[in-house]
Design an enzyme around this catalytic site. Structure first.
Site, PDB file in Angstrom:
ATOM      1  N   TYR A 161       0.841  -1.323  -0.077  1.00  0.00           N
ATOM      2  CA  TYR A 161      -0.058  -0.049   0.039  1.00  0.00           C
ATOM      3  C   TYR A 161       0.795   1.319   0.033  1.00  0.00           C
ATOM      4  CZ  TYR A 161      -4.156  -2.588   0.912  1.00  0.00           C
ATOM      5  OH  TYR A 161      -5.378  -3.757   0.842  1.00  0.00           O
TER       6      TYR A 161
ATOM      7  N   ASP B 191      10.190  -7.007  -3.995  1.00  0.00           N
ATOM      8  CA  ASP B 191       9.481  -7.555  -3.100  1.00  0.00           C
ATOM      9  C   ASP B 191       9.504  -8.997  -3.093  1.00  0.00           C
ATOM     10  OD1 ASP B 191       6.879  -8.516  -1.576  1.00  0.00           O
ATOM     11  OD2 ASP B 191       6.315  -6.292  -1.806  1.00  0.00           O
TER      12      ASP B 191
ATOM     13  N   THR C 160       5.258  -3.495   9.516  1.00  0.00           N
ATOM     14  CA  THR C 160       6.048  -3.289  10.770  1.00  0.00           C
ATOM     15  C   THR C 160       4.599  -3.902  11.673  1.00  0.00           C
ATOM     16  OG1 THR C 160       5.443  -1.169  10.830  1.00  0.00           O
ATOM     17  CG2 THR C 160       7.687  -1.868  10.678  1.00  0.00           C
TER      18      THR C 160
ATOM     19  N   THR D  36       6.742   2.798   9.437  1.00  0.00           N
ATOM     20  CA  THR D  36       6.171   2.946  10.867  1.00  0.00           C
ATOM     21  C   THR D  36       7.143   2.351  11.889  1.00  0.00           C
ATOM     22  OG1 THR D  36       4.198   4.079  10.070  1.00  0.00           O
ATOM     23  CG2 THR D  36       4.735   3.820  12.466  1.00  0.00           C
TER      24      THR D  36
ATOM     25  N   LYS E 111       5.937  10.248  14.069  1.00  0.00           N
ATOM     26  CA  LYS E 111       4.929   9.394  13.299  1.00  0.00           C
ATOM     27  C   LYS E 111       4.172   8.572  14.234  1.00  0.00           C
ATOM     28  CE  LYS E 111       2.691   6.716  10.539  1.00  0.00           C
ATOM     29  NZ  LYS E 111       1.931   7.044   9.460  1.00  0.00           N
TER      30      LYS E 111
ATOM     31  N   ARG F 148     -11.499  25.510  20.667  1.00  0.00           N
ATOM     32  CA  ARG F 148     -10.172  24.556  20.905  1.00  0.00           C
ATOM     33  C   ARG F 148     -10.588  23.331  21.300  1.00  0.00           C
ATOM     34  NH1 ARG F 148      -9.796  29.604  22.431  1.00  0.00           N
ATOM     35  NH2 ARG F 148     -10.827  29.563  24.500  1.00  0.00           N
TER      36      ARG F 148
ATOM     37  N   GLY G 161      -9.148   0.383  13.730  1.00  0.00           N
ATOM     38  CA  GLY G 161      -8.683  -0.598  12.672  1.00  0.00           C
ATOM     39  C   GLY G 161      -7.424  -0.081  11.816  1.00  0.00           C
TER      40      GLY G 161
ATOM     41  N   CYS H  68      -2.226   1.084  10.968  1.00  0.00           N
ATOM     42  CA  CYS H  68      -1.384   2.020  11.678  1.00  0.00           C
ATOM     43  C   CYS H  68      -2.139   2.414  12.996  1.00  0.00           C
ATOM     44  CB  CYS H  68      -1.293   3.436  10.823  1.00  0.00           C
ATOM     45  SG  CYS H  68      -0.776   3.142   9.232  1.00  0.00           S
TER      46      CYS H  68
ATOM     47  N   LYS I 247     -12.068   1.087   7.265  1.00  0.00           N
ATOM     48  CA  LYS I 247     -12.747   2.305   7.243  1.00  0.00           C
ATOM     49  C   LYS I 247     -13.391   2.433   5.683  1.00  0.00           C
ATOM     50  CE  LYS I 247      -9.498   5.255   5.197  1.00  0.00           C
ATOM     51  NZ  LYS I 247      -8.755   6.310   5.140  1.00  0.00           N
TER      52      LYS I 247
ATOM     53  N   ARG J  33      -7.506  -5.142   7.181  1.00  0.00           N
ATOM     54  CA  ARG J  33      -6.396  -5.393   8.140  1.00  0.00           C
ATOM     55  C   ARG J  33      -6.962  -4.706   9.643  1.00  0.00           C
ATOM     56  NH1 ARG J  33      -0.945  -3.824   5.259  1.00  0.00           N
ATOM     57  NH2 ARG J  33      -2.352  -2.131   4.744  1.00  0.00           N
TER      58      ARG J  33
HETATM   59  N1  LIG Z   1      -1.165   1.647   4.423  1.00  0.00           N
HETATM   60  C1  LIG Z   1      -0.980   2.646   4.864  1.00  0.00           C
HETATM   61  O1  LIG Z   1      -1.874   3.460   4.577  1.00  0.00           O
HETATM   62  C2  LIG Z   1       0.277   3.254   5.745  1.00  0.00           C
HETATM   63  C3  LIG Z   1       0.425   4.580   5.958  1.00  0.00           C
HETATM   64  C4  LIG Z   1       1.454   5.040   6.433  1.00  0.00           C
HETATM   65  C5  LIG Z   1       2.547   4.109   7.045  1.00  0.00           C
HETATM   66  N2  LIG Z   1       2.540   2.865   6.594  1.00  0.00           N
HETATM   67  C6  LIG Z   1       3.530   2.109   7.124  1.00  0.00           C
HETATM   68  O2  LIG Z   1       4.456   1.660   6.025  1.00  0.00           O
HETATM   69  C7  LIG Z   1       4.802   0.279   6.074  1.00  0.00           C
HETATM   70  C8  LIG Z   1       4.299  -0.682   4.831  1.00  0.00           C
HETATM   71  O3  LIG Z   1       2.754  -0.701   4.907  1.00  0.00           O
HETATM   72  P1  LIG Z   1       2.078  -1.219   3.803  1.00  0.00           P
HETATM   73  O4  LIG Z   1       0.701  -0.867   4.078  1.00  0.00           O
HETATM   74  O5  LIG Z   1       2.634  -0.684   2.623  1.00  0.00           O
HETATM   75  O6  LIG Z   1       2.486  -2.871   3.953  1.00  0.00           O
HETATM   76  P2  LIG Z   1       1.888  -3.947   3.003  1.00  0.00           P
HETATM   77  O7  LIG Z   1       1.678  -5.191   3.859  1.00  0.00           O
HETATM   78  O8  LIG Z   1       0.667  -3.514   1.927  1.00  0.00           O
HETATM   79  O9  LIG Z   1       3.169  -4.163   1.973  1.00  0.00           O
HETATM   80  C9  LIG Z   1       4.422  -4.517   2.612  1.00  0.00           C
HETATM   81  C10 LIG Z   1       5.308  -5.204   1.394  1.00  0.00           C
HETATM   82  O10 LIG Z   1       6.351  -5.460   1.940  1.00  0.00           O
HETATM   83  C11 LIG Z   1       6.739  -6.747   1.141  1.00  0.00           C
HETATM   84  N3  LIG Z   1       7.848  -7.378   2.144  1.00  0.00           N
HETATM   85  C12 LIG Z   1       8.000  -7.940   3.548  1.00  0.00           C
HETATM   86  N4  LIG Z   1       9.202  -8.096   3.628  1.00  0.00           N
HETATM   87  C13 LIG Z   1       9.979  -7.934   2.697  1.00  0.00           C
HETATM   88  C14 LIG Z   1      11.270  -8.018   2.498  1.00  0.00           C
HETATM   89  N5  LIG Z   1      12.468  -8.344   3.550  1.00  0.00           N
HETATM   90  N6  LIG Z   1      11.831  -7.540   1.500  1.00  0.00           N
HETATM   91  C15 LIG Z   1      11.345  -6.903   0.496  1.00  0.00           C
HETATM   92  N7  LIG Z   1      10.022  -6.764   0.554  1.00  0.00           N
HETATM   93  C16 LIG Z   1       9.155  -7.501   1.788  1.00  0.00           C
HETATM   94  C17 LIG Z   1       5.333  -7.689   1.445  1.00  0.00           C
HETATM   95  O11 LIG Z   1       5.551  -8.909   0.736  1.00  0.00           O
HETATM   96  C18 LIG Z   1       4.572  -6.582   0.898  1.00  0.00           C
HETATM   97  O12 LIG Z   1       4.215  -6.762  -0.299  1.00  0.00           O
HETATM   98  C19 LIG Z   1       4.365  -0.208   7.557  1.00  0.00           C
HETATM   99  O13 LIG Z   1       5.082   0.032   8.479  1.00  0.00           O
HETATM  100  C20 LIG Z   1       3.252   0.704   7.769  1.00  0.00           C
HETATM  101  O14 LIG Z   1       2.930   0.886   9.210  1.00  0.00           O
HETATM  102  C21 LIG Z   1       1.220   2.390   6.123  1.00  0.00           C
END
Ligand SMILES: NC(=O)c1ccc[n+]([C@@H]2O[C@H](COP(=O)([O-])OP(=O)(O)OC[C@H]3O[C@@H](n4cnc5c(N)ncnc54)[C@H](O)[C@@H]3O)[C@@H](O)[C@H]2O)c1
Length: 425
Positions: A11, A31, A84, A119, A204, A244, A255, A258, A314, A321
């Site tokens: 994402y 990936d 994470t 994060t 963050k 305020r 949910g 994050c 949402k 998730r």
């Molecule tokens: N989804 C959100 O809206 C959002 C917003 C802000 C921050 N974040 C943060 O961003 C981070 C990623 O979230 P996301 O929603 O994109 O997760 P996600 O699960 O959609 O995507 C993560 C990708 O990483 C890949 N992956 C796992 N281990 C790997 C490795 N060792 N090498 C290469 N690829 C690997 C997975 O296969 C997956 O495709 C998290 O820390 C999340 O908290 C997410």
């Protein structure tokens, strides 16, 4: 132009990769998930996000964006966007960040930049990543620049927010911050603020914690309101007239990837995080609270059918998730309740999902779990004609009470006492 490797094309990583590619950089989306990589190389996406499909298609077709299951060793910049999550004991599961960082060791060279976007708990860059990256033999902060730049995009508005949001860049030193800022300047129109890596991590996590604590307050208000004969939504509307005060909305829980998780990073990191801990517990209690409210409306659960509308975390997205409504579904099933779910966004991810009116067939109650836009146009008369019972429970204050009751249905609202004093018309 730089060559950039985005590690993790989910994402966050995929839109980021496509944005950099759209500005002319050569981008590799690396990936470990072959399905995601194969889709990317065909110019396709396997997640729902407005505008993302077109951006990926055009950048793959122009040759700027490719996918790979092998980490490239010839990039200038490596951006880590791996998950994470938290473990069942609510501690941070840093396996993915650790393994992505280890993957970098044989692949980076002098002059490379490493950015953690995931994060992460405060001190991740300093205490987890740097000791691993030191194995490269490169001088950290000089020959290998390292920073944390948290992603703060809103699912559903990712493409716009990647461009317009301000950004924090927390470098391991000043040089790292300044060089990483230059990288993001090619896609970010908002301000870019420089700080230390640990401050950036804390920012963050605190942003999401701020929202979690505020929602916990709204949920506590909802629970109290049901006891004390008031409507929490009216209280919030009126209290928020104060210049305020800004109380967020109650609901069936918090949910997503994050807000429901990140505060736990602080609970684990410091025993001072008492309020933060209690807020998490409050929000996690909401599916159980809604289940009890349904049970009370139905006067027990003997052979009951609940039609549950919306199960994502949402509205208007397909992401389930950590969804509290998925938990509610589970809790109801555990009580032997027959649950018929309708979710036009997440239907492909669910074991079963019915159409808008099919879901309500013989239902004793319709529960609005998530306010997807499709549910706005629902015909309550048609709903009433297929239901067995008459109750509607809105957990989002989305359906107008008058439209529900005009069809002969009974209206219940999360956070509103069923025994409120009614003014005469
Ligand atoms: N989804 C959100 O809206 C959002 C917003 C802000 C921050 N974040 C943060 O961003 C981070 C990623 O979230 P996301 O929603 O994109 O997760 P996600 O699960 O959609 O995507 C993560 C990708 O990483 C890949 N992956 C796992 N281990 C790997 C490795 N060792 N090498 C290469 N690829 C690997 C997975 O296969 C997956 O495709 C998290 O820390 C999340 O908290 C997410």
């Amino acid at each position: 132009m730089k060559s950039i490797c985005v590690m993790g094309i989910g994402y966050v990583g995929l839109p980021t990769a496509a944005m950099f590619a759209s500005k002319g950089h050569r981008v590799v989306g690396y990936d470990v998930n072959e399905k995601a990589v194969n889709a990317l190389n065909k110019g396709e996406i396997i997640i729902e996000e407005p505008g993302l499909g077109a951006l990926v298609k055009s950048t793959v077709e122009s040759g700027h964006l490719t996918g790979s299951t092998v980490c490239p060793n010839d990039c200038d910049v490596y951006i880590i966007a791996v998950p994470t999550p938290i473990n069942s004991d609510k501690t941070a599961d840093m396996r993915f960040v650790r393994s992505a960082t280890e993957t970098l060791v044989p692949n980076v060279r002098k002059g490379c930049i490493v950015v953690l976007e995931s994060t992460s708990p405060p001190r991740t860059v300093e205490d987890l990543m740097i000791p691993i990256l030191e194995k490269t033999g490169l001088k950290i902060g000089d020959e290998l620049l390292v920073a944390h730049s948290p992603e703060r995009i809103l699912p559903g508005k990712v493409i716009e927010e990647l461009r317009t949001n301000s950004r924090i860049v927390g470098g391991i030193n000043k040089k790292s911050s300044e060089e990483v800022k230059k990288v993001y300047e090619s896609i970010v129109e908002g301000d870019i603020f420089l700080t230390t890596s640990t401050t950036a991590e804390m920012c963050k996590v605190m942003e999401n914690t701020f929202r979690d604590v505020n929602i916990a307050l709204a949920n506590e208000l909802a629970k109290m309101s049901e006891e004390l004969g008031v409507n929490a939504w009216e209280v919030i509307r009126l209290a928020n007239q104060h210049p305020r005060v800004n109380i967020l909305s109650p609901g069936p829980g918090v949910g997503g990837h994050c807000i429901a998780l990140d505060p736990w990073f602080l609970v684990e990191a410091s025993d001072k995080a008492k309020l933060i801990h209690q807020a998490r517990l409050n929000n996690d209690s909401m599916p159980g609270f809604v289940k009890k409210k349904i049970e009370k409306i139905l006067n027990g659960f003997q052979n009951k059918t609940v039609a549950l509308y919306g199960v994502t975390y949402k509205p208007n997205i397909d992401d389930i998730r950590e969804s509290p409504v998925m938990n509610l579904w589970k809790l109801l099933k555990e009580c032997g309740v027959n649950v018929r779910v309708c979710d036009p966004h997440a239907s492909e991810k669910l074991e079963e999902s019915y159409g808008m009116y099919d879901a309500a067939q013989n239902a004793d109650i319709v529960v609005l779990g998530v306010n997807h836009k499709e549910f706005e146009a629902i015909d309550f008369g048609k709903l009433a004609s297929v239901m067995r019972g008459k109750a509607v429970l809105d957990t989002r204050n989305f359906w107008p009470e008058k439209s529900v009751t005009a069809s002969g249905l009974e209206y219940h609202l999360l956070g509103k006492s069923d025994n409120m004093v009614k003014w005469e018309n």
